[in-house]
Design an enzyme around this catalytic site. Structure first.
Site, short mmCIF file in Angstrom:
data_model
loop_
_atom_site.label_atom_id
_atom_site.label_comp_id
_atom_site.label_asym_id
_atom_site.label_seq_id
_atom_site.Cartn_x
_atom_site.Cartn_y
_atom_site.Cartn_z
N CYS A 182 0.86 -1.19 0.00
CA CYS A 182 0.00 0.00 0.00
C CYS A 182 0.89 1.23 0.00
O CYS A 182 1.64 1.47 0.95
CB CYS A 182 -0.92 0.01 1.22
N CYS A 229 -4.65 1.05 8.31
CA CYS A 229 -4.44 -0.40 8.19
C CYS A 229 -3.09 -0.75 8.80
O CYS A 229 -2.12 -1.05 8.09
CB CYS A 229 -4.53 -0.83 6.72
N CYS A 239 -7.60 3.95 -2.73
CA CYS A 239 -7.45 2.98 -1.62
C CYS A 239 -7.89 1.59 -2.08
O CYS A 239 -9.00 1.41 -2.58
CB CYS A 239 -8.28 3.42 -0.42
N GLN A 257 -23.09 -3.80 7.81
CA GLN A 257 -21.71 -4.28 7.85
C GLN A 257 -20.93 -3.80 6.63
O GLN A 257 -21.46 -3.75 5.51
CB GLN A 257 -21.67 -5.81 7.91
N PHE A 260 -30.87 -5.30 19.04
CA PHE A 260 -29.92 -4.50 18.24
C PHE A 260 -29.91 -5.03 16.81
O PHE A 260 -28.86 -5.29 16.23
CB PHE A 260 -28.50 -4.54 18.84
N GLU A 318 -34.54 -2.37 17.55
CA GLU A 318 -33.43 -1.51 17.12
C GLU A 318 -33.82 -0.06 17.39
O GLU A 318 -34.94 0.35 17.11
CB GLU A 318 -33.14 -1.74 15.63
N ASN A 328 -26.66 -8.38 18.93
CA ASN A 328 -25.55 -7.85 18.13
C ASN A 328 -25.34 -6.38 18.52
O ASN A 328 -25.65 -5.46 17.75
CB ASN A 328 -25.90 -7.97 16.63
N CYS A 359 -18.49 -7.03 17.99
CA CYS A 359 -17.38 -6.39 17.28
C CYS A 359 -16.32 -5.90 18.26
O CYS A 359 -15.34 -5.27 17.85
CB CYS A 359 -17.89 -5.23 16.42
#
Length: 377
Positions: free
Chosen positions: A3, A14, A87, A212, A241, A262, A309, A336
């Site tokens: 990169c 990253c 990118c 996502q 959620f 939600e 979630n 996550c």
């Protein structure tokens, strides 16, 4: 992966990009197993890997420079504006469109917002791509509505060149703070939602609804959750959620009652539309706080299985206590943030952890998704 941005020191997002994908996943898997040290896990399943490049479906670009020479990207550590249109996290068609959008801003003559001077109009460009159709949702985040007339003047030419852009909107964010978007959304096209499809399940994305960012890995996450849930043959599922309904809609069928909760109303609208397209009739999606919802439910109408979630902050003790009290046969937890996951697992009582699987949803970073199955003791 090579990169140029990273090697020049322009973008360090990253941080693990110089490691191979296998090395990255091994490091993440070790971090996860270290967190679970001392906790009984019946089965560790192999991690789910991502593509190395071209996997991301969303670009959040800061608009920098000047109206005659706009730059979509970020400010590097030296304080210099850097274009990120090339990118490699983005598919090629997305990169091409981002370059065209730099020219669009120039042609429209929209001054980028200057944080240091509290002047200018265009703060961000947000671009979302549907993997199933290749269509785009394009959003301009503006300080006020003054520049909308300039956008509308140049928009027909842009849409002629890129007919894949099906949804365009202007988000008004007047506050002089690092807040990505405001409350007011002005649609500049008739279409107000972007359609995606994962595992033959139609899903819809509205401007403010969460989705996502790695659709290939998300599809595998939903499919594996569906397989885990199917083993229990639940009659009644809660999906807390739930976002646009990804987990619940994958796991429900015509014989299943599904309640999805939600806080974001736009996401609930999308979930209801998906359920209608699937022909599911025993479904109730509501825009509520998940903790508040669980506290108000009767134990006489408890679910057989609960899917959660939560955002990075996790569930919290209050909701974990409620889940323990309702005592469904199983809880499927998608996280996550493994650190808040571990805190929540300490609060959920009466369960054993039977399956854990890591999903490399965010390659080249330290972040990942974890799916955990908890079954009643």
């Amino acid at each position: 992966m090579k990169c140029d941005y990273f090697e020049r020191g322009d973008c360090l997002s990253c941080r693990n990009i110089q490691l191979s994908m296998v090395e990255q996943v091994n490091v993440k898997q070790q971090q996860l197993t270290d967190l679970f040290r001392g906790i009984s896990v019946k089965q560790w399943l192999p991690p789910i890997l991502s593509a190395e490049s071209g996997f991301r479906n969303k670009a959040k670009m800061v608009v920098l420079g000047a109206a005659h020479k706009p730059i979509l990207g970020l400010v590097n550590p030296k304080g210099e504006p850097v274009s990120l249109c090339d990118c490699s996290l983005y598919p090629k068609d997305m990169q091409l469109l981002l370059h065209r959008l730099e020219r669009f801003v120039q042609q429209a003559g929209i001054p980028p917002y200057r944080v240091d001077k509290s002047k200018g109009e265009l703060k961000f460009i947000l671009l979302t791509r549907s993997q199933s159709s290749g269509q785009f949702m394009l959003r301009f985040v503006l300080r006020s509505d003054q520049a909308i007339v300039r956008i509308e003047r140049e928009l027909p030419q842009l849409l002629q060149e890129f007919p894949e852009i099906t949804l365009v909107s202007a988000n008004i964010q007047p506050i002089h703070m690092a807040i990505l978007e405001g409350e007011k959304e002005i649609f500049l096209t008739e279409t107000t939602r972007l359609e995606e499809q994962l595992n033959n399940v139609p899903l819809f994305i509205r401007p403010k609804s969460f989705f996502q960012t790695n659709p290939d890995v998300a599809a595998q996450l939903y499919q594996i959750a569906r397989e885990w849930v199917t083993e229990f043959k639940p009659n009644y599922i809660w999906d807390l959620f739930c976002g646009v309904g990804g987990f619940g809609l994958h796991c429900a069928d015509s014989n299943t009652r599904l309640t999805g909760i939600e806080i974001e109303a736009e996401a609930i609208e999308c979930a209801i539309l998906s359920a209608t397209k699937l022909g599911l009739t025993q479904v109730d999606f509501s825009a509520l706080d998940s903790t508040y919802f669980a506290k108000g439910q009767s134990a006489q109408d408890k679910p057989d299985l609960i899917i959660v979630n939560p955002p990075r902050r996790g569930l919290g003790k209050s909701l974990c206590d409620s889940l323990s009290e309702f005592a469904p046969k199983a809880i499927v937890y998608s996280s996550c943030n493994p650190h808040t996951l571990m805190s929540d697992l300490e609060y959920i009582t009466g369960y054993q952890i039977t399956k854990v699987q890591m999903f490399d949803m965010f390659p080249h970073t330290d972040h990942f998704e974890v799916l955990v199955m908890l079954e009643q003791l």
